[in-house]
Design a protein around this motif. Structure first.
Motif, PDB file in Angstrom:
ATOM      1  N   MET A   1      36.478  38.200  35.392  1.00 44.12           N
ATOM      2  CA  MET A   1      37.897  38.517  35.488  1.00 44.12           C
ATOM      3  C   MET A   1      38.199  39.867  34.859  1.00 44.12           C
ATOM      4  SD  MET A   1      39.769  36.497  37.169  1.00 44.12           S
ATOM      5  CE  MET A   1      39.240  34.841  36.891  1.00 44.12           C
ATOM      6  N   ILE A   2      37.511  40.190  33.769  1.00 43.80           N
ATOM      7  CA  ILE A   2      37.676  41.491  33.121  1.00 43.80           C
ATOM      8  C   ILE A   2      37.191  42.599  34.071  1.00 43.80           C
ATOM      9  CG2 ILE A   2      36.927  42.923  31.175  1.00 43.80           C
ATOM     10  CD1 ILE A   2      36.721  40.191  29.596  1.00 43.80           C
ATOM     11  N   CYS A   3      36.078  42.350  34.733  1.00 45.20           N
ATOM     12  CA  CYS A   3      35.574  43.310  35.726  1.00 45.20           C
ATOM     13  C   CYS A   3      36.614  43.535  36.821  1.00 45.20           C
ATOM     14  CB  CYS A   3      34.299  42.801  36.384  1.00 45.20           C
ATOM     15  SG  CYS A   3      32.885  42.587  35.321  1.00 45.20           S
ATOM     16  N   LEU A   4      37.178  42.446  37.309  1.00 44.76           N
ATOM     17  CA  LEU A   4      38.169  42.533  38.379  1.00 44.76           C
ATOM     18  C   LEU A   4      39.406  43.298  37.915  1.00 44.76           C
ATOM     19  CD1 LEU A   4      38.943  41.759  41.270  1.00 44.76           C
ATOM     20  CD2 LEU A   4      39.845  39.601  40.360  1.00 44.76           C
ATOM     21  N   ASP A   5      39.841  43.053  36.696  1.00 43.28           N
ATOM     22  CA  ASP A   5      41.005  43.750  36.146  1.00 43.28           C
ATOM     23  C   ASP A   5      40.767  45.255  36.110  1.00 43.28           C
ATOM     24  OD1 ASP A   5      43.522  44.114  34.964  1.00 43.28           O
ATOM     25  OD2 ASP A   5      42.839  43.532  32.968  1.00 43.28           O
ATOM     26  N   HIS A   6      39.651  45.675  35.564  1.00 42.48           N
ATOM     27  CA  HIS A   6      39.342  47.117  35.508  1.00 42.48           C
ATOM     28  C   HIS A   6      39.231  47.713  36.902  1.00 42.48           C
ATOM     29  CE1 HIS A   6      38.934  47.310  31.212  1.00 42.48           C
ATOM     30  NE2 HIS A   6      37.984  46.385  31.199  1.00 42.48           N
ATOM     31  N   PHE A   7      38.589  46.996  37.805  1.00 41.78           N
ATOM     32  CA  PHE A   7      38.408  47.462  39.183  1.00 41.78           C
ATOM     33  C   PHE A   7      39.757  47.654  39.878  1.00 41.78           C
ATOM     34  CE2 PHE A   7      37.940  45.972  43.660  1.00 41.78           C
ATOM     35  CZ  PHE A   7      37.214  47.044  44.169  1.00 41.78           C
ATOM     36  N   LEU A   8      40.622  46.663  39.777  1.00 38.58           N
ATOM     37  CA  LEU A   8      41.922  46.753  40.449  1.00 38.58           C
ATOM     38  C   LEU A   8      42.814  47.818  39.819  1.00 38.58           C
ATOM     39  CD1 LEU A   8      42.582  42.980  41.174  1.00 38.58           C
ATOM     40  CD2 LEU A   8      41.881  44.762  42.792  1.00 38.58           C
ATOM     41  N   ALA A   9      42.722  47.994  38.509  1.00 34.12           N
ATOM     42  CA  ALA A   9      43.475  49.066  37.850  1.00 34.12           C
ATOM     43  C   ALA A   9      43.003  50.429  38.367  1.00 34.12           C
ATOM     44  CB  ALA A   9      43.311  48.983  36.336  1.00 34.12           C
ATOM     45  N   TYR A  10      41.703  50.577  38.540  1.00 32.56           N
ATOM     46  CA  TYR A  10      41.143  51.823  39.065  1.00 32.56           C
ATOM     47  C   TYR A  10      41.623  52.077  40.495  1.00 32.56           C
ATOM     48  CZ  TYR A  10      37.619  55.146  40.741  1.00 32.56           C
ATOM     49  OH  TYR A  10      36.982  56.234  41.291  1.00 32.56           O
ATOM     50  N   LEU A  11      41.560  51.057  41.341  1.00 29.98           N
ATOM     51  CA  LEU A  11      42.038  51.233  42.716  1.00 29.98           C
ATOM     52  C   LEU A  11      43.518  51.605  42.729  1.00 29.98           C
ATOM     53  CD1 LEU A  11      40.395  48.366  44.815  1.00 29.98           C
ATOM     54  CD2 LEU A  11      39.627  50.740  44.507  1.00 29.98           C
ATOM     55  N   GLN A  12      44.293  50.957  41.886  1.00 30.84           N
ATOM     56  CA  GLN A  12      45.720  51.267  41.823  1.00 30.84           C
ATOM     57  C   GLN A  12      45.933  52.721  41.393  1.00 30.84           C
ATOM     58  OE1 GLN A  12      48.409  49.419  38.803  1.00 30.84           O
ATOM     59  NE2 GLN A  12      49.297  48.468  40.637  1.00 30.84           N
ATOM     60  N   GLU A  13      45.188  53.143  40.385  1.00 39.37           N
ATOM     61  CA  GLU A  13      45.287  54.520  39.906  1.00 39.37           C
ATOM     62  C   GLU A  13      44.913  55.522  41.000  1.00 39.37           C
ATOM     63  OE1 GLU A  13      42.913  57.378  36.759  1.00 39.37           O
ATOM     64  OE2 GLU A  13      42.950  55.221  36.378  1.00 39.37           O
TER      65      GLU A  13
ATOM     66  N   LEU B   1      43.451  34.358  41.312  1.00 38.20           N
ATOM     67  CA  LEU B   1      44.744  34.635  41.931  1.00 38.20           C
ATOM     68  C   LEU B   1      45.713  35.322  40.971  1.00 38.20           C
ATOM     69  CD1 LEU B   1      46.308  34.443  44.551  1.00 38.20           C
ATOM     70  CD2 LEU B   1      47.150  32.224  43.793  1.00 38.20           C
ATOM     71  N   LYS B   2      45.730  34.898  39.734  1.00 38.00           N
ATOM     72  CA  LYS B   2      46.637  35.522  38.760  1.00 38.00           C
ATOM     73  C   LYS B   2      46.328  37.008  38.608  1.00 38.00           C
ATOM     74  CE  LYS B   2      48.641  34.918  34.214  1.00 38.00           C
ATOM     75  NZ  LYS B   2      48.666  34.151  32.982  1.00 38.00           N
ATOM     76  N   MET B   3      45.055  37.346  38.573  1.00 32.45           N
ATOM     77  CA  MET B   3      44.678  38.759  38.454  1.00 32.45           C
ATOM     78  C   MET B   3      45.069  39.520  39.716  1.00 32.45           C
ATOM     79  SD  MET B   3      43.454  40.938  36.362  1.00 32.45           S
ATOM     80  CE  MET B   3      42.685  39.868  35.158  1.00 32.45           C
ATOM     81  N   LEU B   4      44.889  38.931  40.864  1.00 36.51           N
ATOM     82  CA  LEU B   4      45.266  39.590  42.114  1.00 36.51           C
ATOM     83  C   LEU B   4      46.775  39.838  42.164  1.00 36.51           C
ATOM     84  CD1 LEU B   4      43.017  37.622  44.612  1.00 36.51           C
ATOM     85  CD2 LEU B   4      42.687  39.964  43.803  1.00 36.51           C
ATOM     86  N   GLN B   5      47.547  38.885  41.672  1.00 36.25           N
ATOM     87  CA  GLN B   5      49.004  39.038  41.681  1.00 36.25           C
ATOM     88  C   GLN B   5      49.455  40.176  40.777  1.00 36.25           C
ATOM     89  OE1 GLN B   5      49.902  34.928  40.733  1.00 36.25           O
ATOM     90  NE2 GLN B   5      50.553  34.547  42.841  1.00 36.25           N
ATOM     91  N   LYS B   6      48.695  40.446  39.740  1.00 35.61           N
ATOM     92  CA  LYS B   6      49.007  41.551  38.829  1.00 35.61           C
ATOM     93  C   LYS B   6      48.970  42.889  39.568  1.00 35.61           C
ATOM     94  CE  LYS B   6      47.187  43.627  34.566  1.00 35.61           C
ATOM     95  NZ  LYS B   6      46.156  43.510  33.513  1.00 35.61           N
ATOM     96  N   TYR B   7      48.185  42.964  40.628  1.00 35.38           N
ATOM     97  CA  TYR B   7      47.989  44.220  41.350  1.00 35.38           C
ATOM     98  C   TYR B   7      48.429  44.121  42.803  1.00 35.38           C
ATOM     99  CZ  TYR B   7      45.276  45.530  37.289  1.00 35.38           C
ATOM    100  OH  TYR B   7      44.875  45.820  36.004  1.00 35.38           O
ATOM    101  N   LEU B   8      49.531  43.447  43.057  1.00 38.25           N
ATOM    102  CA  LEU B   8      49.975  43.266  44.442  1.00 38.25           C
ATOM    103  C   LEU B   8      50.293  44.579  45.142  1.00 38.25           C
ATOM    104  CD1 LEU B   8      52.226  40.081  44.426  1.00 38.25           C
ATOM    105  CD2 LEU B   8      49.993  40.402  45.509  1.00 38.25           C
TER     106      LEU B   8
END
Length: 159
Positions: free
Chosen positions: A103-115, A149-156
């Motif tokens: 989940m930590i990996c996913l969080d960093h990955f999605l933050a990077y994509l968002q950036e 799902l909760k992590m995905l919702q953070k980066y909708l």
């Protein structure tokens, strides 16, 4: 395609399973594609297991993962997009729900994509995938969401 439609983007998947990590080795030649409408979107896949397959055969430690593995894997593709002024999309990514560290990996990955202003789609969901290790299909007759799902919702939305 462009004889009939000059408006719709054309999504172009990479070679050899569209690996973002191996993009320069296997898909660099796609930079020579020409679209007279200048509306191509290149699509890559990113998985965090050791071989990048998304099978996740072993534990987090045995897969040699780290909190930034997704960012490391996406970076070659993102750099290629920026260097060539192309649009891109991550068409597949996913993590198992058997270790909180994914989940930590996913969080960093999605933050990077968002950036980087790059969208993506999670693999997979739907009734067919209910017991699949990467699935975000709710369980217990749709009463219990999968942890991803909760992590995905953070980066909708990308900003």
């Amino acid at each position: 395609i462009r004889k009939n439609d000059t408006q719709t983007p054309i999504i172009v998947g990479g070679n050899h399973w569209s690996s973002a990590d191996r993009w320069l080795d296997v898909s660099d030649d796609l930079k020579y594609l020409y679209d007279p409408a200048h509306n191509l979107i290149f699509e890559a896949h990113v998985y965090f297991d050791e071989d990048g397959s998304g099978v996740y055969r072993r534990s987090y430690d045995e897969e040699k993962a780290n909190p930034y593995i997704g960012v490391e894997r996406a970076r070659p593709f993102v750099k290629w997009l920026k260097e060539h002024n192309f649009k891109g999309f991550i068409g597949e990514y996913g993590i198992p729900d058997n270790d909180e560290r994914w989940m930590i990996c996913l969080d960093h990955f999605l933050a990077y994509l968002q950036e980087m202003k790059i969208n993506g789609t999670y693999w997979a969901a739907g009734a067919k995938w209910n017991n699949y290790i990467l699935s975000v299909q709710p369980t217990d007759n749709y009463k219990t969401d999968k942890p991803q799902l909760k992590m995905l919702q953070k980066y909708l939305n990308t900003k």
